[in-house]
Design an enzyme around this catalytic site. Sequence first.
Site, PDB file in Angstrom:
ATOM      1  N   LYS A  89       0.807  -1.224   0.000  1.00 43.20           N
ATOM      2  CA  LYS A  89       0.000   0.000   0.000  1.00 43.20           C
ATOM      3  C   LYS A  89       0.844   1.280   0.000  1.00 43.20           C
ATOM      4  O   LYS A  89       0.442   2.286  -0.560  1.00 43.20           O
ATOM      5  CB  LYS A  89      -0.936   0.019   1.208  1.00 43.20           C
ATOM      6  CG  LYS A  89      -1.939  -1.119   1.258  1.00 43.20           C
ATOM      7  CD  LYS A  89      -3.195  -0.780   0.522  1.00 43.20           C
ATOM      8  CE  LYS A  89      -4.178  -1.909   0.316  1.00 43.20           C
ATOM      9  NZ  LYS A  89      -4.255  -2.987   1.285  1.00 43.20           N
ATOM     10  N   GLU A 111      -9.933   5.703   3.260  1.00 43.38           N
ATOM     11  CA  GLU A 111     -10.755   4.624   3.797  1.00 43.38           C
ATOM     12  C   GLU A 111      -9.831   3.436   3.974  1.00 43.38           C
ATOM     13  O   GLU A 111      -8.803   3.349   3.312  1.00 43.38           O
ATOM     14  CB  GLU A 111     -11.889   4.278   2.819  1.00 43.38           C
ATOM     15  CG  GLU A 111     -11.487   3.284   1.709  1.00 43.38           C
ATOM     16  CD  GLU A 111     -10.411   3.789   0.757  1.00 43.38           C
ATOM     17  OE1 GLU A 111     -10.387   5.011   0.488  1.00 43.38           O
ATOM     18  OE2 GLU A 111      -9.601   2.965   0.283  1.00 43.38           O
ATOM     19  N   SER A 377       1.784  -9.787  -0.970  1.00 44.12           N
ATOM     20  CA  SER A 377       1.365  -8.387  -0.807  1.00 44.12           C
ATOM     21  C   SER A 377       1.590  -7.820   0.589  1.00 44.12           C
ATOM     22  O   SER A 377       1.754  -6.614   0.737  1.00 44.12           O
ATOM     23  CB  SER A 377      -0.107  -8.242  -1.194  1.00 44.12           C
ATOM     24  OG  SER A 377      -0.918  -9.129  -0.451  1.00 44.12           O
TER      25      SER A 377
HETATM   26  C1  LIG Z   1      -5.141  -4.120   1.138  1.00 45.40           C
HETATM   27  C2  LIG Z   1      -4.479  -5.383   0.925  1.00 45.40           C
HETATM   28  C3  LIG Z   1      -4.847  -6.233  -0.134  1.00 45.40           C
HETATM   29  C4  LIG Z   1      -6.020  -5.976  -1.042  1.00 45.40           C
HETATM   30  O1  LIG Z   1      -5.953  -4.784  -1.761  1.00 45.40           O
HETATM   31  P1  LIG Z   1      -5.585  -4.753  -3.309  1.00 45.40           P
HETATM   32  O2  LIG Z   1      -5.879  -3.350  -3.709  1.00 45.40           O
HETATM   33  O3  LIG Z   1      -6.465  -5.725  -3.995  1.00 45.40           O
HETATM   34  O4  LIG Z   1      -4.158  -5.091  -3.440  1.00 45.40           O
HETATM   35  C5  LIG Z   1      -4.097  -7.376  -0.337  1.00 45.40           C
HETATM   36  N1  LIG Z   1      -3.067  -7.709   0.474  1.00 45.40           N
HETATM   37  C6  LIG Z   1      -2.706  -6.917   1.511  1.00 45.40           C
HETATM   38  C7  LIG Z   1      -1.561  -7.348   2.369  1.00 45.40           C
HETATM   39  C8  LIG Z   1      -3.390  -5.742   1.770  1.00 45.40           C
HETATM   40  O5  LIG Z   1      -3.011  -4.977   2.795  1.00 45.40           O
END
Ligand SMILES: *Cc1c(COP(=O)(O)O)cnc(C)c1O
Length: 394
Positions: A89, A111, A377
């Site tokens: 993020k 948000e 992610s």
């Molecule tokens: C917020 C988040 C997601 C989902 O958001 P995307 O916009 O689809 O990437 C996925 N993995 C993690 C670790 C997150 O914090």
Amino acid sequence: MHIDVDEHGYYGRFGGAYIPEMLHPNIEQLRNCYREMIAEPAFKAEFDSLLKDYVGRPSPLYYAKRLSAHYGARIYLKREDLNHTGAHKINNTIGQIMVAQRLGKTRIIAETGAGQHGVATATVCALVGLQCIVYMGEVDIERQAPNVARMRMLGAEVRPAKSGSRTLKDATNEAIRDWINNPEDTHYIIGSVVGPHPYPDMVARFQSVISEEMKWQLQEKVGREYPDAVVACVGGGSNAAGAFYHYLNDERVRLIAVEAAGLGVDSGESAATSVLGTEGIIHGARTLLMQTADGQVVEPYSISAGLDYPGIGPLHAYLIDSRRAEAISVTDDDALAAALFTTRTEGIIPALETAHAFAALNQMQYGPEDVIVICLSGRGDKDLAAYETYLNRL
Ligand SMILES: *Cc1c(COP(=O)(O)O)cnc(C)c1O
């Protein structure tokens, strides 16, 4: 097939900017500003420098030896979990705070679902000294307590969204309402590739650093710039957009978008938008969303707060609709099992969202020479309570 956004913000028939009159000037200003900025070498230099020294990029591309042996493929993990604040993020919030500063905005709203975007926004606000208000569903405030504490520590005000399912969708509604009431001094930092144009394209570009790095990292490690498949979980779709971005027009690369099936796609408790969704407008864009026949948004469900959203970004709606990307849905239980297996096989505790991407390996087909990159992610620290509950019922 050439995939790119058109000048009105459409990917095929998905996208656009369906917004109240009041916000037209903001959106117009934003559209002009980010295009101008990303073309400037000075912006690129400052952005890259912050990504390097503040975020800790490039994030490693790690060869997961034991996972590879288990699954019978060459599996690499793109380690976004090692970024400052623990997820992808921050790549986007760094870019957007620079845009907000250029626009002369003094107040930032956001948000958040899992709290990762809220933390990433509160972090960049502290970095540049701007006021920060984060809207978060009451349910999410409860299940993501460590991230709430982090935001408060960083000086952000966390405002609970108390309507609907009291999760991400409701927090997003509150944030939009705030922006309509404060259009002059406020920039709204959206945390995924959703919302009205230019957000989906802007966020995808800021996140595209993920696949930009993957290209040279794969060149070094496997002798070619592209993998056979990229796997990423999709809430709104920003980590997937970043991991797919430089391969969108490279048909040699399979793009696998992994959604949360919750208790099961047909259970009525799910967030698998590509299966359950139909075309409609949500949060300012035409895309796929879960809705009733008369257009009421259906409450989504996933154990993972970051995937608990009834829509997907217009880029992903287009990729799935045109069959450029394959969608896979993974249940809560399969995600939990994959989180535990990944942790005990590689010594990496993934976020619950990311665990869905790992679980997709059980549903994919591939050969032993195939190179598969999983976008890791985020890290699982915020999900330890859920993991502990899971361990206790094993
Ligand atoms: C917020 C988040 C997601 C989902 O958001 P995307 O916009 O689809 O990437 C996925 N993995 C993690 C670790 C997150 O914090």
